[in-house]
Design an enzyme around this catalytic site. Structure first.
Site, PDB file in Angstrom:
ATOM      1  N   PHE A  44     -11.826  -2.290   5.452  1.00 25.25           N
ATOM      2  CA  PHE A  44     -10.832  -1.629   6.295  1.00 25.25           C
ATOM      3  C   PHE A  44     -10.833  -2.214   7.712  1.00 25.25           C
ATOM      4  CE2 PHE A  44      -9.758   2.681   4.207  1.00 25.25           C
ATOM      5  CZ  PHE A  44      -9.746   2.109   2.954  1.00 25.25           C
ATOM      6  N   LYS A 103     -10.215   1.838  -8.453  1.00 25.70           N
ATOM      7  CA  LYS A 103     -10.534   1.900  -7.025  1.00 25.70           C
ATOM      8  C   LYS A 103     -11.637   2.930  -6.804  1.00 25.70           C
ATOM      9  CE  LYS A 103      -7.791   1.801  -2.769  1.00 25.70           C
ATOM     10  NZ  LYS A 103      -6.509   2.238  -2.210  1.00 25.70           N
ATOM     11  N   ASP A 108       0.857  -1.185   0.000  1.00 28.12           N
ATOM     12  CA  ASP A 108       0.000   0.000   0.000  1.00 28.12           C
ATOM     13  C   ASP A 108       0.894   1.236   0.000  1.00 28.12           C
ATOM     14  OD1 ASP A 108      -2.387   1.405   0.068  1.00 28.12           O
ATOM     15  OD2 ASP A 108      -2.573   1.327   2.247  1.00 28.12           O
ATOM     16  N   GLU A 128      -7.017   4.865  -7.872  1.00 26.71           N
ATOM     17  CA  GLU A 128      -8.250   5.390  -7.284  1.00 26.71           C
ATOM     18  C   GLU A 128      -8.850   6.502  -8.140  1.00 26.71           C
ATOM     19  OE1 GLU A 128     -10.186   6.096  -2.954  1.00 26.71           O
ATOM     20  OE2 GLU A 128      -8.224   5.182  -3.229  1.00 26.71           O
ATOM     21  N   THR A 164     -13.379   0.297  -2.268  1.00 25.32           N
ATOM     22  CA  THR A 164     -12.633   0.685  -1.075  1.00 25.32           C
ATOM     23  C   THR A 164     -13.529   1.432  -0.083  1.00 25.32           C
ATOM     24  OG1 THR A 164     -10.578   1.762  -0.349  1.00 25.32           O
ATOM     25  CG2 THR A 164     -11.845   2.867  -2.084  1.00 25.32           C
TER      26      THR A 164
END
Length: 335
Positions: free
Chosen positions: A193, A147, A32, A111, A171
């Protein structure tokens, strides 16, 4: 079909030199980061980025050329200043993705603009544009994950993009109902998450922390993973947003885990921990009835969940704020 015996696999795991190597026996590890220098070190299969990571990396002089190229691209497209900024912003995230794909063998998650999180049609349009930029650079769409925030509108956009063969990573996912909607939309991958859920409950309940097996963020991902495997969904689960290695190791066996470089390094330096498989698709632990949310039930369930409602909104706001900061830099350069 693998011919390795259980004893062979156990020997291979025990001979792994550190916790990271052991973890890789059970789970695909994703980095990440937007910092390419970290990728060679940890040899992840894939990499995820987000607006905050891109903003931080863009301020590193080593990556100045990627921003310069995006500025020149924006200028070359002509049109109004706002149109040039939009073109340049698309190009800068793609430029970072292209550099990452030179290093990782798998995929990069790029993203989309968080400000589009409640606009299905705009998200679809932006996703197609990003994929086109990658294609123009010679990268096939199967190496890209678009994303998108796990709002109802984002999930519907992903459903359409997936139907066109464009793969998505949903996400900012904090609840089972978001995961259920994503599964029904047949998205490629979700990123539930962990750490941000933990942060919420630590703050609300005034706790210093949790044992990994009792961590609310870990329990959330475990529930989603087991629900998917119980009902035979093909959508892949990639745990994300970790605060410590205990959370990561408690999810050993999850399809994928995306981990920041500092925690990857901590795992790599750990030569004493014996990593055990905690999640197993063949041995699902919870039994939850299948539920197919529609727009109304999705909205109500999110609204009725203090944590998911707050964290989804907060996450979108924070990513949008970092996009605005990067956009400001780009605009200054274009004027």
């Amino acid at each position: 079909v693998s011919t390795q015996s259980t004893a062979d696999i156990r020997t291979e795991i025990m001979s792994a030199s550190n916790a990271l190597d052991q973890l890789k026996q059970f789970t695909t590890i994703v980095a990440d980061t937007g910092d390419f220098s970290q990728l060679e070190k940890f040899k992840p299969q894939d990499t995820t980025t987000n607006p905050s990571l891109i903003l931080a990396a863009s301020q590193n002089s080593a990556y100045k050329h990627l921003l310069d190229d995006a500025i020149n691209y924006g200028k070359s497209k002509g049109g109004s200043l706002d149109e040039q900024v939009e073109h340049a912003m698309d190009k800068v995230v793609v430029n970072f993705g292209l550099e990452i794909l030179k290093i990782v063998p798998g995929r990069v998650s790029t993203e989309l603009d968080a400000r589009l999180s409640f606009d299905t049609e705009a998200t679809i349009k932006k996703g197609r544009q990003i994929i086109q930029l990658y294609k123009e650079a010679g990268i096939p769409s199967d190496r890209i994950l678009l994303k998108i925030a796990s709002t109802w509108e984002g999930i519907q956009a992903a459903k359409q993009l997936e139907s066109e063969g464009l793969h998505c990573n949903l996400t900012l996912l904090f609840s089972l109902v978001q995961a259920q909607a994503c599964a029904e939309a047949k998205v490629t991958l979700i990123s539930p998450f962990v750490g941000r859920i933990t942060d919420f409950y630590k703050s609300r309940d005034k706790k210093d922390g949790y044992a990994p097996s009792e961590d609310p963020g870990v329990l959330s991902v475990q529930k989603i993973f087991n629900y998917y495997k119980q009902h035979g969904y093909k959508t892949v689960v990639m745990g994300a947003s970790f605060r410590n290695v205990g959370q990561i190791l408690e999810l050993a066996g999850c399809d994928l885990l995306t981990v920041s470089p500092n925690l990857l390094e901590e795992l790599q330096k750990d030569t004493t921990t014996k990593v055990a498989k905690k999640l197993d698709a063949a041995h699902v632990k919870n039994n939850i009835d299948k539920f197919v949310p529609d727009a109304k039930s999705f909205a109500w369930i999110i609204n009725d969940d203090d944590m998911a409602h707050f964290k989804l909104g907060e996450g979108i706001r924070k990513f949008a704020a970092d996009i605005v900061k990067l956009e400001g830099e780009v605009k200054k350069r274009l004027q």
